[in-house]
Write a protein that holds these residues in place. Structure first.
Motif, mmCIF file in Angstrom:
data_model
loop_
_atom_site.group_PDB
_atom_site.id
_atom_site.type_symbol
_atom_site.label_atom_id
_atom_site.label_comp_id
_atom_site.label_asym_id
_atom_site.label_seq_id
_atom_site.Cartn_x
_atom_site.Cartn_y
_atom_site.Cartn_z
ATOM 1 N N PHE A 71 0.862 -1.058 -0.123
ATOM 2 C CA PHE A 71 -0.006 0.182 -0.501
ATOM 3 C C PHE A 71 1.013 1.365 -0.505
ATOM 4 O O PHE A 71 1.776 1.288 0.531
ATOM 5 N N GLU A 72 0.493 2.404 -0.516
ATOM 6 C CA GLU A 72 0.954 3.395 -0.413
ATOM 7 C C GLU A 72 -0.223 4.389 0.289
ATOM 8 O O GLU A 72 -1.166 4.158 1.200
ATOM 9 N N ILE A 87 5.770 4.191 -0.037
ATOM 10 C CA ILE A 87 4.839 3.223 -0.489
ATOM 11 C C ILE A 87 5.691 1.779 0.853
ATOM 12 O O ILE A 87 6.706 1.719 1.705
ATOM 13 N N LYS A 110 -3.905 4.109 0.370
ATOM 14 C CA LYS A 110 -4.206 3.388 -0.737
ATOM 15 C C LYS A 110 -3.895 2.009 -1.294
ATOM 16 O O LYS A 110 -2.519 1.891 -1.102
ATOM 17 N N LYS A 112 -2.174 -1.379 -3.646
ATOM 18 C CA LYS A 112 -1.312 -1.075 -4.499
ATOM 19 C C LYS A 112 -2.683 -1.787 -5.288
ATOM 20 O O LYS A 112 -1.933 -2.649 -6.706
#
Length: 138
Positions: A71-72, A87, A110, A112
């Motif tokens: 995820f970021e 990240i 968010k 990935k």
């Protein structure tokens, strides 16, 4: 059996049961579970640069410890300007940024990919959309 192993087995059992109850299999044989979300477990970004997350079941708001997803993380100030992004692999959901971020106002996490991975079985569990969380820092 020590307490840690007990809770690990209990969480695995509960998650396995929830897959059977809530997930469905499409024609292509993929596991689907749109009842998952990112959850903030602990947040202290402004003072110490720490953020602890988990992947949780939306129905009961419980963290599922054996799931991961790359995820970021995007952190914005009050003017909606990006002040940090990074990240993460998803192996460790206890994030420690290089510095504290005293002007942080909003966090956007968010995934990935449109799936999570069960660390025990390496099974991908798909969602219609990648997981995403927007959190306003208190």
């Amino acid at each position: 059996m020590n307490l840690k192993k007990f809770f690990y087995l209990l969480s695995f059992s509960l998650y396995f049961f929830s897959i059977k109850v809530q997930s469905q299999t499409y024609e292509n044989g993929k596991w689907i579970d749109d009842n998952l979300t990112f959850k903030i477990v602990y947040e202290n970004i402004k003072k110490s640069g720490e953020l602890h997350l988990c992947i949780a079941n939306k129905s009961n708001d419980l963290c599922i410890g054996n799931l991961m997803v790359p995820f970021e993380v995007f952190i914005y100030d009050k003017k909606d300007s990006l002040i940090w992004s990074s990240i993460w692999t998803g192996n460790n959901m206890q994030l420690k940024f290089k510095r504290k971020l005293p002007f942080a106002y909003k966090v956007n996490v968010k995934a990935k990919a449109p799936y999570v991975i069960n660390k025990l079985t390496t099974t991908k569990i798909y969602q219609k959309q990648p997981l995403e969380l927007i959190y306003i820092i208190q």
